[in-house]
Design an enzyme around this catalytic site. Structure first.
Site, PDB file in Angstrom:
ATOM      1  N   CYS A 159     -22.481 -13.070  18.688  1.00  0.00           N
ATOM      2  CA  CYS A 159     -22.368 -14.486  18.286  1.00  0.00           C
ATOM      3  C   CYS A 159     -23.688 -15.204  18.604  1.00  0.00           C
ATOM      4  O   CYS A 159     -24.265 -15.016  19.677  1.00  0.00           O
ATOM      5  CB  CYS A 159     -21.205 -15.151  19.012  1.00  0.00           C
ATOM      6  SG  CYS A 159     -19.627 -14.381  18.629  1.00  0.00           S
TER       7      CYS A 159
ATOM      8  N   GLU B 297     -19.947 -11.161  35.226  1.00  0.00           N
ATOM      9  CA  GLU B 297     -19.693 -12.491  35.765  1.00  0.00           C
ATOM     10  C   GLU B 297     -18.208 -12.764  35.925  1.00  0.00           C
ATOM     11  O   GLU B 297     -17.405 -12.374  35.080  1.00  0.00           O
ATOM     12  CB  GLU B 297     -20.273 -13.540  34.809  1.00  0.00           C
ATOM     13  CG  GLU B 297     -21.779 -13.486  34.768  1.00  0.00           C
ATOM     14  CD  GLU B 297     -22.346 -14.291  33.619  1.00  0.00           C
ATOM     15  OE1 GLU B 297     -21.629 -15.107  33.029  1.00  0.00           O
ATOM     16  OE2 GLU B 297     -23.531 -14.090  33.327  1.00  0.00           O
TER      17      GLU B 297
ATOM     18  N   CYS C 134     -21.796  -7.634  25.657  1.00  0.00           N
ATOM     19  CA  CYS C 134     -20.908  -7.853  24.518  1.00  0.00           C
ATOM     20  C   CYS C 134     -21.599  -7.395  23.240  1.00  0.00           C
ATOM     21  O   CYS C 134     -22.813  -7.543  23.092  1.00  0.00           O
ATOM     22  CB  CYS C 134     -20.560  -9.337  24.420  1.00  0.00           C
ATOM     23  SG  CYS C 134     -19.339  -9.691  23.136  1.00  0.00           S
TER      24      CYS C 134
ATOM     25  N   CYS D 165     -11.817 -16.871  35.624  1.00  0.00           N
ATOM     26  CA  CYS D 165     -12.258 -16.391  34.314  1.00  0.00           C
ATOM     27  C   CYS D 165     -12.863 -15.008  34.511  1.00  0.00           C
ATOM     28  O   CYS D 165     -13.824 -14.864  35.266  1.00  0.00           O
ATOM     29  CB  CYS D 165     -13.285 -17.358  33.742  1.00  0.00           C
ATOM     30  SG  CYS D 165     -14.046 -16.793  32.219  1.00  0.00           S
TER      31      CYS D 165
ATOM     32  N   CYS E  90     -21.135 -18.549  29.085  1.00  0.00           N
ATOM     33  CA  CYS E  90     -20.944 -17.103  28.997  1.00  0.00           C
ATOM     34  C   CYS E  90     -22.232 -16.304  29.096  1.00  0.00           C
ATOM     35  O   CYS E  90     -23.138 -16.487  28.289  1.00  0.00           O
ATOM     36  CB  CYS E  90     -20.291 -16.758  27.675  1.00  0.00           C
ATOM     37  SG  CYS E  90     -18.822 -17.692  27.409  1.00  0.00           S
TER      38      CYS E  90
ATOM     39  N   CYS F  96     -24.189 -17.426  21.907  1.00  0.00           N
ATOM     40  CA  CYS F  96     -23.644 -16.926  23.178  1.00  0.00           C
ATOM     41  C   CYS F  96     -24.648 -16.048  23.908  1.00  0.00           C
ATOM     42  O   CYS F  96     -25.286 -15.178  23.300  1.00  0.00           O
ATOM     43  CB  CYS F  96     -22.363 -16.146  22.902  1.00  0.00           C
ATOM     44  SG  CYS F  96     -21.544 -15.561  24.388  1.00  0.00           S
TER      45      CYS F  96
ATOM     46  N   GLY G 258     -17.664 -10.310  27.065  1.00  0.00           N
ATOM     47  CA  GLY G 258     -16.996  -9.205  26.385  1.00  0.00           C
ATOM     48  C   GLY G 258     -15.930  -9.667  25.418  1.00  0.00           C
ATOM     49  O   GLY G 258     -15.467 -10.806  25.486  1.00  0.00           O
TER      50      GLY G 258
ATOM     51  N   SER H 125     -11.574 -17.967  18.939  1.00  0.00           N
ATOM     52  CA  SER H 125     -12.884 -18.619  18.809  1.00  0.00           C
ATOM     53  C   SER H 125     -13.147 -18.831  17.324  1.00  0.00           C
ATOM     54  O   SER H 125     -13.632 -17.937  16.644  1.00  0.00           O
ATOM     55  CB  SER H 125     -13.969 -17.738  19.435  1.00  0.00           C
ATOM     56  OG  SER H 125     -13.729 -17.625  20.812  1.00  0.00           O
ATOM     57  N   LEU H 126     -12.823 -20.021  16.845  1.00  0.00           N
ATOM     58  CA  LEU H 126     -12.961 -20.296  15.411  1.00  0.00           C
ATOM     59  C   LEU H 126     -14.385 -20.779  15.100  1.00  0.00           C
ATOM     60  O   LEU H 126     -15.089 -20.189  14.300  1.00  0.00           O
ATOM     61  CB  LEU H 126     -11.902 -21.319  14.985  1.00  0.00           C
ATOM     62  CG  LEU H 126     -11.813 -21.620  13.497  1.00  0.00           C
ATOM     63  CD1 LEU H 126     -11.488 -20.376  12.690  1.00  0.00           C
ATOM     64  CD2 LEU H 126     -10.769 -22.704  13.231  1.00  0.00           C
ATOM     65  N   HIS H 127     -14.767 -21.880  15.741  1.00  0.00           N
ATOM     66  CA  HIS H 127     -16.149 -22.364  15.731  1.00  0.00           C
ATOM     67  C   HIS H 127     -16.724 -22.820  14.395  1.00  0.00           C
ATOM     68  O   HIS H 127     -17.901 -23.216  14.337  1.00  0.00           O
ATOM     69  CB  HIS H 127     -17.105 -21.325  16.343  1.00  0.00           C
ATOM     70  CG  HIS H 127     -16.776 -20.926  17.766  1.00  0.00           C
ATOM     71  ND1 HIS H 127     -16.165 -21.766  18.652  1.00  0.00           N
ATOM     72  CD2 HIS H 127     -16.980 -19.756  18.437  1.00  0.00           C
ATOM     73  CE1 HIS H 127     -16.009 -21.138  19.808  1.00  0.00           C
ATOM     74  NE2 HIS H 127     -16.482 -19.923  19.711  1.00  0.00           N
TER      75      HIS H 127
HETATM   76  N1  SAH Z   1     -15.292 -12.724  23.272  1.00  0.00           N
HETATM   77  C1  SAH Z   1     -14.226 -13.659  23.461  1.00  0.00           C
HETATM   78  C2  SAH Z   1     -14.118 -14.233  24.854  1.00  0.00           C
HETATM   79  C3  SAH Z   1     -15.374 -14.700  25.574  1.00  0.00           C
HETATM   80  S1  SAH Z   1     -16.190 -16.185  25.211  1.00  0.00           S
HETATM   81  C4  SAH Z   1     -14.330 -14.757  22.448  1.00  0.00           C
HETATM   82  O1  SAH Z   1     -15.283 -14.775  21.693  1.00  0.00           O
HETATM   83  O2  SAH Z   1     -13.415 -15.569  22.359  1.00  0.00           O
HETATM   84  C5  SAH Z   1     -15.215 -17.564  25.631  1.00  0.00           C
HETATM   85  C6  SAH Z   1     -15.541 -18.768  24.768  1.00  0.00           C
HETATM   86  O3  SAH Z   1     -16.814 -19.370  25.095  1.00  0.00           O
HETATM   87  C7  SAH Z   1     -15.627 -18.381  23.306  1.00  0.00           C
HETATM   88  O4  SAH Z   1     -14.958 -19.327  22.525  1.00  0.00           O
HETATM   89  C8  SAH Z   1     -17.107 -18.414  23.071  1.00  0.00           C
HETATM   90  O5  SAH Z   1     -17.387 -18.541  21.700  1.00  0.00           O
HETATM   91  C9  SAH Z   1     -17.537 -19.606  23.908  1.00  0.00           C
HETATM   92  N2  SAH Z   1     -18.980 -19.685  24.138  1.00  0.00           N
HETATM   93  C10 SAH Z   1     -19.909 -18.721  24.071  1.00  0.00           C
HETATM   94  N3  SAH Z   1     -21.146 -19.212  24.299  1.00  0.00           N
HETATM   95  C11 SAH Z   1     -21.013 -20.525  24.504  1.00  0.00           C
HETATM   96  C12 SAH Z   1     -21.926 -21.576  24.767  1.00  0.00           C
HETATM   97  N4  SAH Z   1     -23.230 -21.390  24.855  1.00  0.00           N
HETATM   98  N5  SAH Z   1     -21.412 -22.821  24.938  1.00  0.00           N
HETATM   99  C13 SAH Z   1     -20.075 -23.037  24.854  1.00  0.00           C
HETATM  100  N6  SAH Z   1     -19.165 -22.080  24.613  1.00  0.00           N
HETATM  101  C14 SAH Z   1     -19.626 -20.833  24.418  1.00  0.00           C
END
Ligand code: SAH
Length: 351
Positions: free
Chosen positions: A116, A92, A112, A105, A336, A119, A162, A217-219
Site C-alpha cells: 500500500c 511492532e 508486509c 495492537c 504502521c 504505509c 502484516g 481498509s477501503l481508503h
Molecule cells: N494489513 C491490514 C492491517 C494493518 S494496517 C490492513 O491493511 O488492514 C491497519 C490500518 O492502518 C489499515 O487501515 C492501514 O491502511 C492503515 N494505515 C497504514 N498506513 C497508515 C498511515 N500512514 N496513516 C494512517 N493509517 C495507515
C-alpha cells in the site's frame, strides 16, 4: 529438534507431553503457566515436579522475545515496542490506553507484502509470517506490563504490520487461543481484525462463526483511486470486496467497519466523500476516518482539520455512521511499520 509448546492448545500440549511420561492434567498446568502467567522457562512452573520440569526443558521450547526499542507517547496514552524474536526478526506491538480500557495492537507478519502506497509496513517487503505463538507472545508481553500496573487488557486489534488474512491459519489459531479460559479468556467481541481486502479469506472468516469485528481498509471511493493506493484492488476490486463484506455482515450479524485513511489531494475531496456515501448507502457499515499519519518515505500528507470535518459531515448527512479515529501516539511513530523501518535504517547506518 525440540518441540515448540508456546502457541499450542492444551489438548495439543497433552498430546506432546504424554509420550514423555507426564500426566494428562499437566497440560492444563503448563497452559496456565504459559498463557496466564507468561512464564518463559519450564523451571518456573512451580507446581510441576522438578524432574518433570527438567525433562520438559530437554524436550520442548518456549518462544521468547526481547525489546529492541521502546517509545512512549508524551501523554502516556501509547507505548510502542519493537520486539525481537530469537531469529532476529522484529515486529511492532502497541499498547493503547483508551478511556474504555487498554487495547493492544499486534503484528501478524514480519514486514508486509501488500505494498500500500501510504504505509510504512511494506517499505522493506515481507520476510515471513509470524507463528501463532509469536503473535501471542506480543500479547503476553503487554499483559505482563499491565499486570505490574494493576490493570488489564480490554481489547485486541489485529492492525499491526502484516496482512492477517494472508497468514490465515496462524491468526485464526491465535484468536481462538486468546479466547480460551486458560489463556486470556478474551471475548471475541473485543477482537478486531483489519484486512486490506482478501476476498476468499473474508468468506472463510465469515464461515468460522466467530463474533469478531471485521475492519476493511477501503481508503477510496472508487476502483481507480483504490488501485492507485492499494495494489490488492487489482485482484479484488471494490465490487467484489463490498459483496464479501455484505456476506460477512449477513452471516455474522456484525456491522463491518470501513477504514478510510484521509490523504491530502488524493482521496479526501468533498466529491469523494459523496461518492463514498453512495457506495456504502444501505450497508451495515461504520466508517472510521483516519487522518493519514505522515510517512516521509512515502511522501504523503494529511488534509487540514477543516477538510477532515467536512468529509465527516458529508458522510453523516447522508446517513452513514462515521467517526474520525482519535489520534494516539503520532509523536512516537505509531503509524504502521514506522518504528521497525527507522530501527532497520539505524542498524544499517551503524553497520
Ligand atoms: N494489513 C491490514 C492491517 C494493518 S494496517 C490492513 O491493511 O488492514 C491497519 C490500518 O492502518 C489499515 O487501515 C492501514 O491502511 C492503515 N494505515 C497504514 N498506513 C497508515 C498511515 N500512514 N496513516 C494512517 N493509517 C495507515
Amino acid at each position: 529438534m525440540k518441540t515448540e509448546l508456546f502457541g499450542l492448545f492444551t489438548h495439543e500440549i497433552a498430546a506432546a507431553i504424554i509420550p514423555c511420561g507426564l500426566e494428562q492434567y499437566r497440560a492444563k498446568q503448563i497452559g496456565e503457566w504459559l498463557y496466564r502467567h507468561g512464564v518463559e522457562n519450564f523451571i518456573d512452573m512451580k507446581n510441576i515436579p522438578l524432574t518433570q520440569r527438567i525433562l520438559l526443558d530437554s524436550q520442548f521450547t518456549i518462544i521468547k522475545s526481547k525489546v529492541r526499542c521502546a517509545q512512549h507517547a508524551a501523554d502516556k496514552s501509547t507505548d510502542k515496542y519493537l520486539l525481537e524474536y530469537q531469529d532476529g526478526a522484529a515486529v511492532e506491538t502497541v499498547l493503547m490506553r483508551h478511556k474504555y480500557g487498554n487495547s493492544i495492537c499486534v503484528s501478524t507478519q514480519v514486514g508486509c507484502a501488500m505494498g500500500c502506497r501510504f504505509c510504512a509496513s511494506s517499505l522493506l517487503g515481507k520476510s515471513r509470517d509470524l507463528s501463532t505463538g509469536e503473535i501471542l507472545r506480543q500479547v503476553l508481553f503487554i499483559q505482563q506490563i499491565l499486570k505490574q500496573e494493576g490493570s488489564k487488557l480490554h481489547s485486541l486489534v489485529i492492525m499491526g504490520t502484516g496482512e492477517p488474512l494472508e497468514n490465515y491459519d496462524n491468526v485464526l489459531r491465535f484468536m481462538r487461543l486468546c479466547h480460551e479460559p486458560y489463556c486470556l479468556n478474551l471475548s471475541y467481541r473485543h477482537m478486531t481484525l483489519s484486512t486490506s481486502g482478501l476476498v476468499p479469506q473474508i468468506d472463510a472468516l465469515a464461515d468460522e462463526g466467530l463474533p469478531i469485528t471485521l475492519s476493511i481498509s477501503l481508503h477510496a471511493p472508487n476502483n481507480s483511486v483504490r488501485s492507485e493506493l492499494m495494489p490488492i484492488n487489482k485482484k479484488y476490486p471494490i465490487e467484489l470486496l463490498l459483496s464479501a463484506a455484505d456476506r460477512y455482515a449477513a452471516k455474522t450479524g456484525r456491522r463491518v467497519t470501513y477504514e478510510y485513511i484521509l490523504l491530502q489531494g488524493i482521496n479526501s475531496l468533498p466529491e469523494q466523500a459523496r461518492e463514498l456515501a453512495v457506495l456504502l448507502r444501505g450497508r451495515l457499515a461504520n466508517v472510521n476516518l483516519i487522518p493519514a499519519n505522515p510517512v516521509p518515505e512515502r511522501g504523503i500528507l494529511r488534509p487540514n482539520s477543516s477538510s477532515v470535518r467536512e468529509f465527516l459531515t458529508i458522510l453523516q448527512q447522508r446517513g452513514i455512521t462515521a467517526t474520525v479515529r482519535k489520534e494516539m501516539g503520532s509523536d512516537i511513530q505509531a503509524a504502521c511499520g514506522q518504528l521497525r523501518y527507522q530501527s532497520f535504517k539505524g542498524i544499517s547506518k551503524s553497520e
